[in-house]
Design an enzyme around this catalytic site. Structure first.
Site, short mmCIF file in Angstrom:
data_model
loop_
_atom_site.label_atom_id
_atom_site.label_comp_id
_atom_site.label_asym_id
_atom_site.label_seq_id
_atom_site.Cartn_x
_atom_site.Cartn_y
_atom_site.Cartn_z
N ASN A 198 -26.31 133.78 57.96
CA ASN A 198 -26.31 132.82 56.85
C ASN A 198 -27.65 132.78 56.14
O ASN A 198 -27.73 132.78 54.91
CB ASN A 198 -25.98 131.41 57.38
CG ASN A 198 -24.63 130.91 56.90
OD1 ASN A 198 -23.99 131.52 56.04
ND2 ASN A 198 -24.19 129.79 57.44
N ASP A 233 -19.55 127.24 62.85
CA ASP A 233 -19.13 128.45 63.57
C ASP A 233 -18.49 128.10 64.91
O ASP A 233 -18.55 128.86 65.86
CB ASP A 233 -20.33 129.39 63.77
CG ASP A 233 -21.42 128.77 64.64
OD1 ASP A 233 -21.39 127.53 64.82
OD2 ASP A 233 -22.29 129.50 65.14
#
Length: 319
Positions: A198, A233
């Protein structure tokens, strides 16, 4: 003057009746709605031509058929949630008014839904003669409701069940399984090094990675259970009727191995890992909150053990 008045009155009534028929015809042809009627046995005695055309059958072939053969009540999850799960024959036999009942049109090539309403008709002596009703197409509205319900229960990014749906599913499974003395395993999993992807490749790349993770999980789990994304996640897997630690360990190891294979995101090759915690009902928790807590502690232990591992819950983790 009286005869003239009578003539005018009769003429007005006759013209009014003709006008009424013209308006009803116009309404039927507009496609906004249509009409139906049955006899006292629930057999069709009238159906608007627009519906006959849609069903590709002449009116004569439809008249005399049971209404329930033409208007099919199919209960999906949405109807169950809203308490709309009574069969049409039940509603007709009760001789109550029918209000906005959703029915599926028996047209195999298209997904068409109608909303039908009707009221019982009685003669002067109070004898039941049948039903008179109307209907309208609600296919678009039903699809919109389904989409809204889906948004409330599924993760828009991955298409997996969301936290809300997973909590509801786990709760209902455990409630049913307690009485039947059945088992259910729960896996909590977390991606390792996801934050790094990310941070270096950006959020769109992170989103694409989550989609690919979801696809891999679906391939591994198949019909064995239900997969959910809880947010970020974090993923959860409900595995009904599984308590064999050997098989659960193999499955957890396979998940870690499959999710650790390289991904291609926007032309860039990247690798992440996964950690898994496993808890089994009823041994590690009878209620959904307790089972989730146990699986969370097992996941925490797996991450603490160096990541890329799986752990089963054990009572010493609680301490």
């Amino acid at each position: 003057g009286r005869p003239t008045a009578e003539k005018v009155s009769y003429g007005s009534a006759r013209n009014g009746s003709a006008e009424r028929l013209r308006l009803l015809d116009s309404y039927e042809q507009s496609g906004q709605g249509w009409f139906w009627a049955t006899d006292s046995e629930g057999h069709l005695t009238y159906l608007s031509s627009t519906v006959c055309d849609l069903l590709e059958k002449p009116a004569e072939a439809l008249f005399g058929q049971p209404l329930a053969n033409i208007f099919i009540i199919e209960h999906d999850e949405l109807d169950q949630q809203e308490g709309k799960n009574r069969p049409l024959n039940f509603l007709l036999k009760a001789r109550n008014s029918i209000v906005d009942v959703s029915v599926r049109a028996p047209v195999e090539s298209k997904d068409i839904w109608w909303s039908i309403s009707g009221r019982p008709v009685f003669d002067e002596t109070g004898r039941f003669e049948g039903y008179a009703g109307h209907g309208k197409d609600v296919t678009v509205q039903r699809q919109e409701r389904r989409d809204a319900a889906r948004l409330a229960e599924y993760d828009s990014l991955t298409g997996l069940a969301n936290r809300h749906r997973m909590a509801k599913r786990l709760n209902s499974i455990l409630t049913a399984y307690k009485a039947a003395k059945r088992v259910c395993a729960l896996m909590m999993l977390d991606l390792d090094r996801f934050k790094h992807i990310n941070d270096t490749l950006g959020h769109p790349a992170g989103d694409e990675l989550l989609k690919q993770v979801a696809q891999r999980l679906e391939r591994i789990i198949g019909k064995q259970g239900e997969i959910g994304r809880l947010g970020g996640d974090e993923f959860q897997i409900i595995l009904p009727d599984m308590d064999d630690r050997g098989k659960l360990g193999e499955l957890a190891a396979r998940i870690i191995q499959m999710l650790s294979q390289p991904y291609t995101i926007e032309g860039t090759r990247c690798t992440i890992g996964a950690s898994v915690g496993v808890a089994i009902a009823p041994y590690d928790g009878l209620e959904s909150d307790a089972l989730v807590r146990s699986a969370d502690l097992a996941l925490y232990s797996a991450k603490g053990g160096g990541r890329g591992q799986y752990r089963f819950y054990s009572s010493d983790l609680k301490d």
